[in-house]
Design an enzyme around this catalytic site. Sequence first.
Site, PDB file in Angstrom:
ATOM      1  N   TYR A   1       0.408  -5.948   2.518  1.00 57.15           N
ATOM      2  CA  TYR A   1       1.628  -5.540   3.228  1.00 57.15           C
ATOM      3  C   TYR A   1       1.305  -4.440   4.248  1.00 57.15           C
ATOM      4  O   TYR A   1       1.741  -4.492   5.393  1.00 57.15           O
ATOM      5  CB  TYR A   1       2.626  -5.042   2.183  1.00 57.15           C
ATOM      6  CG  TYR A   1       3.989  -4.619   2.685  1.00 57.15           C
ATOM      7  CD1 TYR A   1       5.043  -5.524   2.730  1.00 57.15           C
ATOM      8  CD2 TYR A   1       4.243  -3.302   3.070  1.00 57.15           C
ATOM      9  CE1 TYR A   1       6.319  -5.128   3.147  1.00 57.15           C
ATOM     10  CE2 TYR A   1       5.512  -2.903   3.489  1.00 57.15           C
ATOM     11  CZ  TYR A   1       6.539  -3.818   3.529  1.00 57.15           C
ATOM     12  OH  TYR A   1       7.792  -3.424   3.940  1.00 57.15           O
TER      13      TYR A   1
ATOM     14  N   GLY B   1       6.885  -8.012  -0.495  1.00 58.16           N
ATOM     15  CA  GLY B   1       7.063  -8.501   0.873  1.00 58.16           C
ATOM     16  C   GLY B   1       7.309 -10.001   0.947  1.00 58.16           C
ATOM     17  O   GLY B   1       7.083 -10.629   1.993  1.00 58.16           O
ATOM     18  N   THR B   2       7.794 -10.572  -0.146  1.00 60.80           N
ATOM     19  CA  THR B   2       8.044 -12.016  -0.220  1.00 60.80           C
ATOM     20  C   THR B   2       8.980 -12.483   0.901  1.00 60.80           C
ATOM     21  O   THR B   2       8.705 -13.484   1.577  1.00 60.80           O
ATOM     22  CB  THR B   2       8.722 -12.361  -1.568  1.00 60.80           C
ATOM     23  OG1 THR B   2       8.159 -11.568  -2.596  1.00 60.80           O
ATOM     24  CG2 THR B   2       8.607 -13.829  -1.883  1.00 60.80           C
ATOM     25  N   THR B   3      10.082 -11.764   1.063  1.00 60.85           N
ATOM     26  CA  THR B   3      11.106 -12.154   2.028  1.00 60.85           C
ATOM     27  C   THR B   3      10.517 -12.179   3.442  1.00 60.85           C
ATOM     28  O   THR B   3      10.752 -13.111   4.226  1.00 60.85           O
ATOM     29  CB  THR B   3      12.283 -11.147   1.974  1.00 60.85           C
ATOM     30  OG1 THR B   3      12.613 -10.910   0.603  1.00 60.85           O
ATOM     31  CG2 THR B   3      13.488 -11.653   2.718  1.00 60.85           C
ATOM     32  N   TRP B   4       9.743 -11.174   3.751  1.00 63.24           N
ATOM     33  CA  TRP B   4       9.102 -11.056   5.066  1.00 63.24           C
ATOM     34  C   TRP B   4       8.095 -12.203   5.278  1.00 63.24           C
ATOM     35  O   TRP B   4       8.085 -12.859   6.318  1.00 63.24           O
ATOM     36  CB  TRP B   4       8.404  -9.694   5.141  1.00 63.24           C
ATOM     37  CG  TRP B   4       7.837  -9.331   6.466  1.00 63.24           C
ATOM     38  CD1 TRP B   4       8.243  -9.771   7.697  1.00 63.24           C
ATOM     39  CD2 TRP B   4       6.744  -8.432   6.702  1.00 63.24           C
ATOM     40  NE1 TRP B   4       7.482  -9.186   8.670  1.00 63.24           N
ATOM     41  CE2 TRP B   4       6.562  -8.361   8.082  1.00 63.24           C
ATOM     42  CE3 TRP B   4       5.923  -7.671   5.868  1.00 63.24           C
ATOM     43  CZ2 TRP B   4       5.572  -7.563   8.663  1.00 63.24           C
ATOM     44  CZ3 TRP B   4       4.949  -6.875   6.439  1.00 63.24           C
ATOM     45  CH2 TRP B   4       4.772  -6.826   7.815  1.00 63.24           C
TER      46      TRP B   4
ATOM     47  N   HIS C   1       6.025 -16.587  -7.565  1.00 60.94           N
ATOM     48  CA  HIS C   1       5.524 -15.315  -8.083  1.00 60.94           C
ATOM     49  C   HIS C   1       4.522 -15.573  -9.214  1.00 60.94           C
ATOM     50  O   HIS C   1       4.016 -14.644  -9.825  1.00 60.94           O
ATOM     51  CB  HIS C   1       6.668 -14.467  -8.665  1.00 60.94           C
ATOM     52  CG  HIS C   1       7.636 -13.928  -7.664  1.00 60.94           C
ATOM     53  ND1 HIS C   1       7.249 -13.401  -6.451  1.00 60.94           N
ATOM     54  CD2 HIS C   1       8.987 -13.795  -7.693  1.00 60.94           C
ATOM     55  CE1 HIS C   1       8.319 -12.980  -5.786  1.00 60.94           C
ATOM     56  NE2 HIS C   1       9.389 -13.219  -6.525  1.00 60.94           N
TER      57      HIS C   1
ATOM     58  N   ARG D   1       0.841  -5.574  -2.202  1.00 61.31           N
ATOM     59  CA  ARG D   1       1.322  -4.304  -1.655  1.00 61.31           C
ATOM     60  C   ARG D   1       0.884  -3.173  -2.569  1.00 61.31           C
ATOM     61  O   ARG D   1       0.723  -3.394  -3.781  1.00 61.31           O
ATOM     62  CB  ARG D   1       2.859  -4.384  -1.590  1.00 61.31           C
ATOM     63  CG  ARG D   1       3.537  -3.229  -0.921  1.00 61.31           C
ATOM     64  CD  ARG D   1       5.050  -3.420  -0.936  1.00 61.31           C
ATOM     65  NE  ARG D   1       5.705  -2.427  -0.110  1.00 61.31           N
ATOM     66  CZ  ARG D   1       7.020  -2.234  -0.069  1.00 61.31           C
ATOM     67  NH1 ARG D   1       7.806  -3.006  -0.808  1.00 61.31           N
ATOM     68  NH2 ARG D   1       7.549  -1.309   0.707  1.00 61.31           N
TER      69      ARG D   1
HETATM   70  P1  A3P Z   1      11.437  -1.637  -0.048  1.00 61.70           P
HETATM   71  O1  A3P Z   1      12.264  -1.662  -1.293  1.00 61.70           O
HETATM   72  O2  A3P Z   1      10.236  -0.736  -0.173  1.00 61.70           O
HETATM   73  O3  A3P Z   1      12.223  -1.342   1.174  1.00 61.70           O
HETATM   74  P2  A3P Z   1      10.405  -8.894  -1.741  1.00 61.70           P
HETATM   75  O4  A3P Z   1      10.790  -9.601  -0.501  1.00 61.70           O
HETATM   76  O5  A3P Z   1       9.081  -9.314  -2.286  1.00 61.70           O
HETATM   77  O6  A3P Z   1      11.498  -8.869  -2.733  1.00 61.70           O
HETATM   78  O7  A3P Z   1      10.123  -7.374  -1.320  1.00 61.70           O
HETATM   79  C1  A3P Z   1      11.162  -6.543  -0.913  1.00 61.70           C
HETATM   80  C2  A3P Z   1      10.564  -5.385  -0.149  1.00 61.70           C
HETATM   81  O8  A3P Z   1      10.188  -5.848   1.154  1.00 61.70           O
HETATM   82  C3  A3P Z   1      11.583  -4.293   0.068  1.00 61.70           C
HETATM   83  O9  A3P Z   1      10.818  -3.091   0.164  1.00 61.70           O
HETATM   84  C4  A3P Z   1      12.185  -4.711   1.401  1.00 61.70           C
HETATM   85  O10 A3P Z   1      12.878  -3.694   2.061  1.00 61.70           O
HETATM   86  C5  A3P Z   1      10.938  -5.151   2.146  1.00 61.70           C
HETATM   87  N1  A3P Z   1      11.226  -6.059   3.259  1.00 61.70           N
HETATM   88  C6  A3P Z   1      12.194  -7.005   3.343  1.00 61.70           C
HETATM   89  N2  A3P Z   1      12.158  -7.612   4.536  1.00 61.70           N
HETATM   90  C7  A3P Z   1      11.153  -7.049   5.226  1.00 61.70           C
HETATM   91  C8  A3P Z   1      10.646  -7.260   6.542  1.00 61.70           C
HETATM   92  N3  A3P Z   1      11.183  -8.158   7.358  1.00 61.70           N
HETATM   93  N4  A3P Z   1       9.588  -6.533   6.924  1.00 61.70           N
HETATM   94  C9  A3P Z   1       9.050  -5.605   6.106  1.00 61.70           C
HETATM   95  N5  A3P Z   1       9.506  -5.351   4.859  1.00 61.70           N
HETATM   96  C10 A3P Z   1      10.529  -6.065   4.415  1.00 61.70           C
END
Ligand code: A3P
Length: 299
Positions: free
Chosen positions: A193, A50-53, A109, A131
Amino acid sequence: LPRQRGFLRPIRMYKGFWVTESLLPRVLALQDHFKPRPSDLILVTQPKSGTTWLKALLFAIMNRTNYTFAQHPLLTRNPHECVPFLEIPFRNRFSDLEAIPPPRLLATHLPYSILASSVADCGCRLVYLCRDPKDVVVSLWHFARKDRPDMRLSEAFESFCEGVSLSGPIWDHILEYWRESLRRSEKVLFLKYEEMMAEPVGNVRRLAEFVGRPFSEEEEKDGVAEEIVQLCRFEKLSSSEVNKKGIYEAGEITLPHESFFRKGQVGDWTNHLSREMGEKLDRIVQEKLAGSGLSFRAS
Ligand code: A3P
């Protein structure tokens, strides 16, 4: 140093954790030269947790008085362009961290024990997001397949269960930050998450308080926390032009923005792993976390 192919690129064991081989010199340099500031906020995750979020949410919280929601940078920039990783040189340069004005919003990370010891000493704040490992491994596999289409899920799963993943073993990474959050709760916030997904607005309030920027009465009346949650929702971010078409470039890493968005759901592992695989990983994680007071609810 033991070496593995890794998911996207070769990884090496360093101080008990798997680190991207090509980033190791940068990691070593960080330990010696990174100068954290007390006002820094460092977001920490395992890849695919959930890094991006988290980056989007904190960027929106910290900058909420600088922009309107209708013309917000997150509508035209990928969250990874707004919040740089410590260990990945961004804009293809190494020295940019110093140039960021305070309060700096940074991400990593890296495990706690590999972060520069100066981070603990300087007292800056850390937000850790983890997560359910079952969803992490499924997400990782999908991510890695863009690069290695032949990679089988069973192969990714077995490696993951053996602790082989970027910044893994995942349980050791989680435990280090969990323990630190118990020891220094005012400086290390530990989030899951699944809990964020279940109660995003409450957790955005919690984040705002933790970073010393609680919502004012006026902001509460205006529904600012709700606006931030809406702005950073998976559906909203993943459907923007920049995230559908843009490319993330940092150092040697080049990835389409869309690779950071797949499903964004809790429990998607059930669509990919067998019940036995789920139980196996649950068992391993339970054993590794035993006695820590931390668990992932079986889902
Ligand atoms: P899934 O592959 O299960 O869909 P990271 O950002 O750490 O790389 O993690 C990516 C995961 O977070 C992916 O999970 C992605 O779809 C999910 N993700 C990205 N943006 C998100 C958001 N705004 N809210 C919730 N989950 C999100």
